[in-house]
Design a protein around this motif. Structure first.
Motif, PDB file in Angstrom:
ATOM      1  N   ASP A  43       0.833  -1.207   0.000  1.00 29.03           N
ATOM      2  CA  ASP A  43       0.000   0.000   0.000  1.00 29.03           C
ATOM      3  C   ASP A  43       0.866   1.254   0.000  1.00 29.03           C
ATOM      4  O   ASP A  43       1.731   1.437   0.862  1.00 29.03           O
ATOM      5  CB  ASP A  43      -0.911  -0.005   1.227  1.00 29.03           C
ATOM      6  N   THR A  44       0.604   2.129  -0.968  1.00 27.81           N
ATOM      7  CA  THR A  44       1.474   3.275  -1.248  1.00 27.81           C
ATOM      8  C   THR A  44       0.656   4.557  -1.252  1.00 27.81           C
ATOM      9  O   THR A  44      -0.464   4.588  -1.765  1.00 27.81           O
ATOM     10  CB  THR A  44       2.158   3.087  -2.608  1.00 27.81           C
ATOM     11  N   PHE A  45       1.246   5.622  -0.694  1.00 29.49           N
ATOM     12  CA  PHE A  45       0.561   6.912  -0.608  1.00 29.49           C
ATOM     13  C   PHE A  45       1.438   8.018  -1.172  1.00 29.49           C
ATOM     14  O   PHE A  45       2.673   7.925  -1.173  1.00 29.49           O
ATOM     15  CB  PHE A  45       0.203   7.213   0.852  1.00 29.49           C
ATOM     16  N   GLY A  46       0.787   9.063  -1.663  1.00 33.25           N
ATOM     17  CA  GLY A  46       1.502  10.190  -2.243  1.00 33.25           C
ATOM     18  C   GLY A  46       1.217  11.466  -1.491  1.00 33.25           C
ATOM     19  O   GLY A  46       1.623  11.633  -0.342  1.00 33.25           O
ATOM     20  N   ASN A  47       0.480  12.365  -2.108  1.00 31.27           N
ATOM     21  CA  ASN A  47       0.095  13.625  -1.487  1.00 31.27           C
ATOM     22  C   ASN A  47      -1.047  13.362  -0.517  1.00 31.27           C
ATOM     23  O   ASN A  47      -2.162  13.048  -0.913  1.00 31.27           O
ATOM     24  CB  ASN A  47      -0.327  14.622  -2.563  1.00 31.27           C
ATOM     25  N   CYS A  48      -0.775  13.509   0.763  1.00 29.66           N
ATOM     26  CA  CYS A  48      -1.782  13.192   1.768  1.00 29.66           C
ATOM     27  C   CYS A  48      -2.935  14.173   1.790  1.00 29.66           C
ATOM     28  O   CYS A  48      -3.957  13.920   2.423  1.00 29.66           O
ATOM     29  CB  CYS A  48      -1.123  13.126   3.150  1.00 29.66           C
ATOM     30  N   ASN A  49      -2.788  15.300   1.114  1.00 34.16           N
ATOM     31  CA  ASN A  49      -3.873  16.282   1.058  1.00 34.16           C
ATOM     32  C   ASN A  49      -4.717  16.131  -0.208  1.00 34.16           C
ATOM     33  O   ASN A  49      -5.707  16.819  -0.376  1.00 34.16           O
ATOM     34  CB  ASN A  49      -3.299  17.693   1.117  1.00 34.16           C
ATOM     35  N   ALA A  50      -4.292  15.206  -1.093  1.00 36.78           N
ATOM     36  CA  ALA A  50      -5.053  14.968  -2.314  1.00 36.78           C
ATOM     37  C   ALA A  50      -6.205  14.012  -2.022  1.00 36.78           C
ATOM     38  O   ALA A  50      -6.224  13.319  -1.002  1.00 36.78           O
ATOM     39  CB  ALA A  50      -4.140  14.390  -3.389  1.00 36.78           C
ATOM     40  N   ALA A  51      -7.150  13.960  -2.932  1.00 37.80           N
ATOM     41  CA  ALA A  51      -8.286  13.054  -2.778  1.00 37.80           C
ATOM     42  C   ALA A  51      -7.792  11.613  -2.675  1.00 37.80           C
ATOM     43  O   ALA A  51      -7.048  11.146  -3.527  1.00 37.80           O
ATOM     44  CB  ALA A  51      -9.230  13.210  -3.967  1.00 37.80           C
ATOM     45  N   GLY A  52      -8.209  10.929  -1.622  1.00 39.59           N
ATOM     46  CA  GLY A  52      -7.798   9.550  -1.441  1.00 39.59           C
ATOM     47  C   GLY A  52      -6.338   9.380  -1.080  1.00 39.59           C
ATOM     48  O   GLY A  52      -5.844   8.256  -1.014  1.00 39.59           O
ATOM     49  N   GLN A  53      -5.640  10.494  -0.832  1.00 41.39           N
ATOM     50  CA  GLN A  53      -4.211  10.484  -0.468  1.00 41.39           C
ATOM     51  C   GLN A  53      -3.353   9.766  -1.503  1.00 41.39           C
ATOM     52  O   GLN A  53      -2.296   9.245  -1.214  1.00 41.39           O
ATOM     53  CB  GLN A  53      -4.011   9.876   0.920  1.00 41.39           C
ATOM     54  N   GLN A  54      -3.864   9.711  -2.753  1.00 44.22           N
ATOM     55  CA  GLN A  54      -3.144   9.064  -3.865  1.00 44.22           C
ATOM     56  C   GLN A  54      -2.750   7.633  -3.514  1.00 44.22           C
ATOM     57  O   GLN A  54      -1.663   7.160  -3.821  1.00 44.22           O
ATOM     58  CB  GLN A  54      -1.931   9.898  -4.274  1.00 44.22           C
ATOM     59  N   TRP A  55      -3.694   6.937  -2.894  1.00 45.37           N
ATOM     60  CA  TRP A  55      -3.476   5.550  -2.487  1.00 45.37           C
ATOM     61  C   TRP A  55      -3.388   4.639  -3.705  1.00 45.37           C
ATOM     62  O   TRP A  55      -4.260   4.655  -4.577  1.00 45.37           O
ATOM     63  CB  TRP A  55      -4.638   5.123  -1.591  1.00 45.37           C
ATOM     64  N   ARG A  56      -2.335   3.846  -3.772  1.00 48.69           N
ATOM     65  CA  ARG A  56      -2.200   2.751  -4.721  1.00 48.69           C
ATOM     66  C   ARG A  56      -1.947   1.483  -3.913  1.00 48.69           C
ATOM     67  O   ARG A  56      -1.174   1.494  -2.973  1.00 48.69           O
ATOM     68  CB  ARG A  56      -1.038   3.001  -5.680  1.00 48.69           C
ATOM     69  N   HIS A  57      -2.583   0.403  -4.290  1.00 49.19           N
ATOM     70  CA  HIS A  57      -2.511  -0.817  -3.492  1.00 49.19           C
ATOM     71  C   HIS A  57      -1.143  -1.482  -3.571  1.00 49.19           C
ATOM     72  O   HIS A  57      -0.738  -2.182  -2.642  1.00 49.19           O
ATOM     73  CB  HIS A  57      -3.597  -1.792  -3.939  1.00 49.19           C
ATOM     74  N   ASN A  58      -0.456  -1.276  -4.641  1.00 48.18           N
ATOM     75  CA  ASN A  58       0.861  -1.862  -4.849  1.00 48.18           C
ATOM     76  C   ASN A  58       1.465  -1.245  -6.092  1.00 48.18           C
ATOM     77  O   ASN A  58       0.739  -0.689  -6.931  1.00 48.18           O
ATOM     78  CB  ASN A  58       0.751  -3.393  -5.017  1.00 48.18           C
ATOM     79  N   LEU A  59       2.764  -1.338  -6.240  1.00 46.68           N
ATOM     80  CA  LEU A  59       3.407  -0.844  -7.458  1.00 46.68           C
ATOM     81  C   LEU A  59       4.807  -1.429  -7.584  1.00 46.68           C
ATOM     82  O   LEU A  59       5.336  -2.036  -6.651  1.00 46.68           O
ATOM     83  CB  LEU A  59       3.435   0.689  -7.504  1.00 46.68           C
ATOM     84  N   ILE A  60       5.401  -1.211  -8.762  1.00 50.43           N
ATOM     85  CA  ILE A  60       6.714  -1.760  -9.097  1.00 50.43           C
ATOM     86  C   ILE A  60       7.692  -0.633  -9.380  1.00 50.43           C
ATOM     87  O   ILE A  60       7.370   0.344 -10.075  1.00 50.43           O
ATOM     88  CB  ILE A  60       6.624  -2.647 -10.355  1.00 50.43           C
ATOM     89  N   LEU A  61       8.915  -0.756  -8.837  1.00 52.79           N
ATOM     90  CA  LEU A  61      10.028   0.098  -9.220  1.00 52.79           C
ATOM     91  C   LEU A  61      11.144  -0.791  -9.754  1.00 52.79           C
ATOM     92  O   LEU A  61      11.222  -1.973  -9.412  1.00 52.79           O
ATOM     93  CB  LEU A  61      10.536   0.930  -8.034  1.00 52.79           C
ATOM     94  N   ARG A  62      12.022  -0.216 -10.600  1.00 56.50           N
ATOM     95  CA  ARG A  62      13.093  -0.985 -11.218  1.00 56.50           C
ATOM     96  C   ARG A  62      14.434  -0.286 -11.021  1.00 56.50           C
ATOM     97  O   ARG A  62      14.509   0.947 -10.972  1.00 56.50           O
ATOM     98  CB  ARG A  62      12.847  -1.148 -12.719  1.00 56.50           C
ATOM     99  N   THR A  63      15.490  -1.095 -10.936  1.00 54.17           N
ATOM    100  CA  THR A  63      16.831  -0.519 -10.818  1.00 54.17           C
ATOM    101  C   THR A  63      17.840  -1.411 -11.526  1.00 54.17           C
ATOM    102  O   THR A  63      17.650  -2.630 -11.621  1.00 54.17           O
ATOM    103  CB  THR A  63      17.228  -0.358  -9.336  1.00 54.17           C
TER     104      THR A  63
END
Length: 432
Positions: free
Chosen positions: A125-145
């Motif tokens: 569970d991932t969050f972005g701008n806490c003042n945005a609608a829904g706090q920009q909640w994403r249930h999961n995501l992928i990063l690469r390196t």
């Protein structure tokens, strides 16, 4: 599985099971405060899975992120065999994931070699701008390196729309916002969220095992609908759930979804391991929550999507009966409590290394074995709750930067709700 079909299956499943589950006393909704709020998305709170031996706060404590982000400096640990190296995520990480990917808070960071020179990392569970609608909640995501030296953390490149090897999956309209991998219904009591628990690359495809969380319960406890495998043929850019891999954890039968048996509950959260000088891939499983034992099954790589080809460790001393296709014969290889585990072969120790959290003590521990099924050594403590409270989910990183003195792994911390790279000095680990 297309989103609409997956949603229909889940709705059918949980609605049929609702009366039974109420009769079993499933815990009711409990709110959490990931962005300093009383709850999340109205009727779909994250729940009180936070509030456990690992030092989390729960609905009665402080916020995980605050109104924007309450990530602190990288914590320090005095003495012991394990120390933090760098933040991987958050505004205070070298990757500055808040500005670059819209990630102010997240957890897990399950890392695996994609087979073509990159490490992929799956977050919960991932969050972005806490003042945005829904706090920009994403249930999961992928990063690469492409960073193979975790001695100073890992560097994640920019996200590039349409580029399946860029640092994050982003859209052309929002190139600094990492997108969700596997959706969830976001309905409390039906499906609150979907969380990755294990991943592996086989023959150019990525396979991610995840759990569908129906309801958060008390500290360290939650109820799952199922676990399942999602497959990506484009390096984690898009994912499709495979219906035949769904392990339902509800007392119902769903037409079109193969039901194995009640032992599905042993494999709701998982960890993959490639055998050393061994053709099999091993899957360790635990029940939903943080208080179960660890079980083990295996399969040949080409059979990952065919549960009928899996073999389960029985614990039988007769080598002709050690592995069985019968899930009901699956015996624990490590006794409870085991939470969020990872396992890998370690060349320095010439043993398999298992990391997990002990919910009762709040410690992160290591065990070793010369065979995937053990017997495993007594646990060696890597980090105590007194040294660094609220740290959980130790996932072994697939590279040591060429220095086998150290074992690197990601771990999450509730106080900051972000992921850091950790390092254990293996020269200080007893091997028996």
């Amino acid at each position: 599985m297309p989103v609409l079909r997956r949603s229909a299956v889940l709705l059918t499943t949980v609605c049929t099971a609702a009366a039974t589950l109420v009769g079993l006393g499933v815990a009711g909704t409990a709110s959490a405060a990931p962005c300093g709020n009383a709850g999340l998305l109205g009727s779909s709170p994250l729940g009180n899975a936070i509030g456990n031996a690992f030092g989390s706060f729960g609905s009665s404590g402080g916020p995980l992120l605050g109104k924007s982000s309450s990530q602190g400096p990288l914590p320090t640990v005095n003495g012991g065999n394990t120390t933090p190296v760098a933040w991987v995520t958050g505004a205070k990480s070298p990757n500055n994931t808040e500005a670059r990917f819209g990630i102010s808070g997240t957890d897990l960071g399950i890392a695996w070699d994609n087979g073509t020179g990159q490490t992929l990392m799956a977050f919960g569970d991932t969050f972005g701008n806490c003042n945005a609608a829904g706090q920009q909640w994403r249930h999961n995501l992928i990063l690469r390196t492409t960073d193979t030296n975790p001695a100073d953390g890992v560097t994640i490149g920019n996200g590039v729309p349409g580029d399946v090897r860029s640092g994050a999956v982003v859209g052309s309209g929002a190139p600094t916002f990492a997108t969700e991998s596997i959706p969830a219904l976001e309905i409390a009591g039906v499906e609150v969220t979907t969380i990755p628990t294990a991943a592996i690359a086989i023959d150019g495809k990525q396979y991610m095992n995840y759990m569908s969380v129906r309801q958060w319960g008390g500290p360290g406890r939650w109820v799952t609908n199922s676990s399942a495998i999602a497959v990506s043929s484009d390096n984690g850019q898009t994912w499709a759930t495979q219906p035949q891999t769904v392990r339902l954890n509800l007392p119902v039968t769903v037409p079109g979804v193969e039901q194995v048996d009640d032992s599905n509950g042993k494999y709701q959260q998982n960890a993959y391991l490639r055998g050393h000088d061994d053709p099999y891939i091993y899957q360790y499983g635990t029940p939903n929550g943080r208080f179960g034992a660890a079980f083990l099954c295996r399969f040949l790589p080409g059979n990952i999507l065919d549960l009928s080809k899996y073999q389960y460790y029985t614990g039988d001393s007769d080598p002709t009966k050690t592995w069985s296709p019968d899930t009901t014969k699956s015996k624990a290889v490590v006794t409870e409590p085991v939470s969020e585990l990872s396992v890998a072969w370690n060349n320095r120790l010439q043993r398999y290394v298992m990391l997990y959290g002990n919910e009762t003590t709040g410690n992160l521990v290591m065990r070793t074995a010369t065979a995937p099924q053990g017997p495993f050594s007594a646990p060696t403590t890597l980090l105590t709750s007194q040294q660094l409270g609220g740290v959980y989910a130790p996932y072994i990183y697939p590279s040591n930067g060429g220095n086998d003195q150290y074992l690197y792994f990601t771990a999450s911390r509730w106080l900051d709700y972000n992921v850091m790279m950790m390092r254990t000095d293996l020269s200080r680990i007893p091997v028996g």
